[in-house]
Design a protein around this motif. Sequence first.
Motif, mmCIF file in Angstrom:
data_model
loop_
_atom_site.group_PDB
_atom_site.id
_atom_site.type_symbol
_atom_site.label_atom_id
_atom_site.label_comp_id
_atom_site.label_asym_id
_atom_site.label_seq_id
_atom_site.Cartn_x
_atom_site.Cartn_y
_atom_site.Cartn_z
ATOM 1 N N ALA A 118 0.828 -1.206 0.000
ATOM 2 C CA ALA A 118 0.000 0.000 0.000
ATOM 3 C C ALA A 118 0.860 1.252 0.000
ATOM 4 N N VAL A 119 1.989 1.207 0.706
ATOM 5 C CA VAL A 119 2.921 2.336 0.716
ATOM 6 C C VAL A 119 3.422 2.614 -0.705
ATOM 7 N N LYS A 120 3.706 1.550 -1.455
ATOM 8 C CA LYS A 120 4.173 1.719 -2.832
ATOM 9 C C LYS A 120 3.090 2.335 -3.720
ATOM 10 N N VAL A 121 1.818 1.977 -3.456
ATOM 11 C CA VAL A 121 0.727 2.500 -4.268
ATOM 12 C C VAL A 121 0.568 4.001 -4.067
ATOM 13 N N PHE A 122 0.537 4.433 -2.789
ATOM 14 C CA PHE A 122 0.248 5.846 -2.506
ATOM 15 C C PHE A 122 1.489 6.713 -2.343
ATOM 16 N N GLY A 123 2.599 6.096 -2.022
ATOM 17 C CA GLY A 123 3.811 6.882 -1.800
ATOM 18 C C GLY A 123 3.897 7.475 -0.391
ATOM 19 N N TYR A 124 2.893 7.207 0.430
ATOM 20 C CA TYR A 124 2.878 7.690 1.822
ATOM 21 C C TYR A 124 3.128 6.522 2.776
ATOM 22 N N ASP A 125 3.789 6.797 3.910
ATOM 23 C CA ASP A 125 4.019 5.796 4.963
ATOM 24 C C ASP A 125 3.508 6.385 6.270
ATOM 25 N N ILE A 126 2.427 5.780 6.787
ATOM 26 C CA ILE A 126 1.796 6.350 7.998
ATOM 27 C C ILE A 126 2.687 6.239 9.225
ATOM 28 N N GLU B 189 4.230 9.787 8.570
ATOM 29 C CA GLU B 189 3.358 10.967 8.481
ATOM 30 C C GLU B 189 1.913 10.504 8.436
ATOM 31 N N PRO B 190 1.012 11.255 9.123
ATOM 32 C CA PRO B 190 -0.407 10.890 9.100
ATOM 33 C C PRO B 190 -0.999 11.183 7.719
ATOM 34 N N VAL B 191 -1.917 10.337 7.287
ATOM 35 C CA VAL B 191 -2.545 10.496 5.971
ATOM 36 C C VAL B 191 -4.021 10.156 6.094
ATOM 37 N N ASN B 192 -4.862 10.961 5.400
ATOM 38 C CA ASN B 192 -6.297 10.710 5.390
ATOM 39 C C ASN B 192 -6.683 10.182 4.006
ATOM 40 N N ALA B 193 -7.349 9.055 4.007
ATOM 41 C CA ALA B 193 -7.728 8.415 2.739
ATOM 42 C C ALA B 193 -8.713 9.261 1.952
ATOM 43 N N PHE B 194 -9.639 9.945 2.667
ATOM 44 C CA PHE B 194 -10.634 10.743 1.964
ATOM 45 C C PHE B 194 -9.989 11.914 1.209
ATOM 46 N N ASP B 195 -8.858 12.415 1.736
ATOM 47 C CA ASP B 195 -8.172 13.529 1.074
ATOM 48 C C ASP B 195 -7.505 13.109 -0.242
ATOM 49 N N LEU B 196 -7.276 11.821 -0.382
ATOM 50 C CA LEU B 196 -6.591 11.329 -1.584
ATOM 51 C C LEU B 196 -7.546 11.019 -2.734
ATOM 52 N N ILE B 197 -8.861 11.076 -2.452
ATOM 53 C CA ILE B 197 -9.837 10.739 -3.503
ATOM 54 C C ILE B 197 -9.843 11.842 -4.563
ATOM 55 N N TYR B 198 -9.778 11.440 -5.817
ATOM 56 C CA TYR B 198 -9.827 12.380 -6.942
ATOM 57 C C TYR B 198 -11.155 13.119 -6.883
ATOM 58 N N VAL C 7 -14.115 1.057 -8.437
ATOM 59 C CA VAL C 7 -12.908 1.612 -9.050
ATOM 60 C C VAL C 7 -13.002 3.127 -8.975
ATOM 61 N N ALA C 8 -11.931 3.750 -8.499
ATOM 62 C CA ALA C 8 -11.901 5.209 -8.399
ATOM 63 C C ALA C 8 -10.480 5.697 -8.600
ATOM 64 N N ARG C 9 -10.385 6.977 -8.907
ATOM 65 C CA ARG C 9 -9.063 7.576 -9.058
ATOM 66 C C ARG C 9 -8.629 8.235 -7.757
ATOM 67 N N ALA C 10 -7.309 8.182 -7.473
ATOM 68 C CA ALA C 10 -6.786 8.734 -6.219
ATOM 69 C C ALA C 10 -5.466 9.442 -6.482
ATOM 70 N N TYR C 11 -5.195 10.477 -5.649
ATOM 71 C CA TYR C 11 -3.927 11.190 -5.752
ATOM 72 C C TYR C 11 -2.861 10.404 -5.008
ATOM 73 N N SER C 12 -1.679 10.351 -5.541
ATOM 74 C CA SER C 12 -0.551 9.718 -4.859
ATOM 75 C C SER C 12 0.522 10.771 -4.628
ATOM 76 N N LYS C 13 1.492 10.403 -3.857
ATOM 77 C CA LYS C 13 2.525 11.372 -3.496
ATOM 78 C C LYS C 13 3.459 11.653 -4.669
ATOM 79 N N ASN C 14 3.820 10.617 -5.371
ATOM 80 C CA ASN C 14 4.811 10.758 -6.437
ATOM 81 C C ASN C 14 4.193 10.901 -7.831
ATOM 82 N N ASN C 15 3.013 10.354 -7.994
ATOM 83 C CA ASN C 15 2.341 10.385 -9.288
ATOM 84 C C ASN C 15 0.999 11.065 -9.091
ATOM 85 N N PRO C 16 0.667 12.078 -9.856
ATOM 86 C CA PRO C 16 -0.535 12.857 -9.566
ATOM 87 C C PRO C 16 -1.793 12.012 -9.357
ATOM 88 N N VAL C 17 -2.129 11.177 -10.309
ATOM 89 C CA VAL C 17 -3.396 10.443 -10.216
ATOM 90 C C VAL C 17 -3.172 8.989 -10.595
#
Length: 653
Positions: A80-88, A91-100, A124-134
């Motif tokens: 999951a860290v590889k998918v989003f680029g974030y490691d909780i 740093e704290p991360v909110n899943a709802f904030d990552l929704i496109y 299926v939905a689009r989400a923002y990641s740390k390293n790749n926009p969407v």
Amino acid sequence: MENSRIVSLEKALKRERAARKQAENILEMKSLELYEINQKLKMSSRPKQAIKAVLSHTDINDAYVKIDMDGNFLAMNEAAVKVFGYDIMNEPVNAFDLIYRDDYSHVMAAFRGMVENGNNIDFVARAYSKNNPVKTIHVNAEAIYDDDNKPIAAEGFLWDITQESKMKELLAQQEEQLSIIVNNSSFGIVLSEGENIKRANQAFQDMVGYTHRELVNMDSNQLFRPEDIEDIDQARNSLKAGKKFIEFVHFIQKKDGSLIKTKINVTNVVSEDKRTNYRVSIIKDITEESRKQEIFEEQKKQLEIIVENSPLGISLADTNGFTKVNKAFCNLLGYSETELSKLSFKDITYPTDLTKSLELSQKMFEGQLDDFTVSKRYIKKKGGIINAKTHVSAVRDSKGDVKYIMGILEDITEQVKSEQFREQLLKQLKKSNNELHEYAHVVSHDLKSPLRNISAIVSWIREDCKEIINEKGNNNLVMIENTVEKMENLINGILTYSSISQGEEESIISIDETVRNIVKMLYVPDHVTITIQKTLPKIYGDQIRMQQLFQNLIGNAINYMDKKEGEIIINCEEEDDWWLISIQDNGIGIAKEYHEKIFGIFQSLNSEQNSESTGIGLSIVKKIVELYGGEISLTSEVGKGTTFYVKLKKLIA
């Protein structure tokens, strides 16, 4: 190219389906594992220990996450860290904030439905990641409840399907493009399984007159004539034997029973297991093309027959020599076609005629000429000479360079001989005319001399014998004088007639001016009126000859007038390239039997009114008119008058 594209797309689609099936199997297995973990969480009052229990499943390669009811990540594994680029853990991360943003509404609606109904959600939905926009994420999750059955969190697996989504989108675009190509192709395209048609484009439907519904599952043999099925089966068998594609030409029977001639290209669609599942046929209606080709072949045969049987010698040559000659060409020169293939135009041209041909040929090769005509001599195989009118044409390639030279020979040997003989005759004729003209002058002089003597003697007799000569004798002397005058006029007429074609000085002359001068010069009795109704035209000719012509016609109209009120009308009309000039009178008229006779030399009407006529005047008129390529004719009625028509060529602008 279209066939290979279809195969590639089908392979990609099969791989996608296989990957999806594998993912569904993994999801089912992981869901079972999650269920077991969830049971452990429900029995555990220490969340941290529960998280450790989940994360301890090191064999889980898919991305796993857990969030609280506000969307804060509680847990995520390395995937999951590889998918989003974030490691909780950092740093704290909110899943709802990552929704496109465009997908936020439907994702939150799915989340609420899961919490309220306790359903497992899959979306299926689009989400923002740390390293790749969407990124495009496939999510499968469920809610976690406490002992009071209150939802306290949600957990699930997710997969990064960004590339897969792009591939599907690209595949969909390519399928749409392929569909557009197929449906708008001018060729008929048919997909079949075995002998049964599964799909046909609009062009094929229009071609055969069947609807798509009628074609689907139709046995393709129905479209062929019974006598052609055996050939069709042999072609199919070659495909079954492993041949990738075949092409053949056969008739197809339309719905209305009519036949069209088609060229058919059939390609096997081979699956990954090397099995042939489908065939793609591309059909082109060549009925009209075939008809034109048949006409072309027939015309080609006809042209070959014409060329081969033409009386003109026809040849085709390149820079090396003759490449093709017809029978007439061989016969003209006495060579066989094989012998001529080793020769060129230069080899068979008479040496002194070669320079002109080479000059013209050089201009043709330089692009200054496309064709030329020249008369020259050729040397026959046995040494004889023929004169030929030769038309030479250049056959050029796409670059404009001369590829072939076509020559057409017309044997003019006899014509040349005739022209030479004619020239010789003309020289002799000219010499004879000159001699005749000289003779006429000599004869005229010799004949006039005794006439003058007779006239002088009569004058002497009248003077010397005036006292003794009686009335009868005086009348005889007058008769002698009249006869001498008539004889002199006859001699002058003969001299004029013989010299009509001699010494002409041609120019543009006015007939109107000439005729008006003649009217002024002639003696016109008081009871005769002459009217020129229109301005007479200008023509190209000799002034003296035109004066002789119209003076004779107008003079005759005056001399043969028997009416108390004589009327002569001169007029003209246009007839294509000619002027028609008319001289009309109301005189004695001419009987029909004399209409042709009067134009002969020494022919005249027996009339008391003009006993002095020599019978040469109208023959002079006719000779002058014919000298200028014209015609003379008349209409007449005895007692009412005569109209002479003179037809002369117009001036060429």
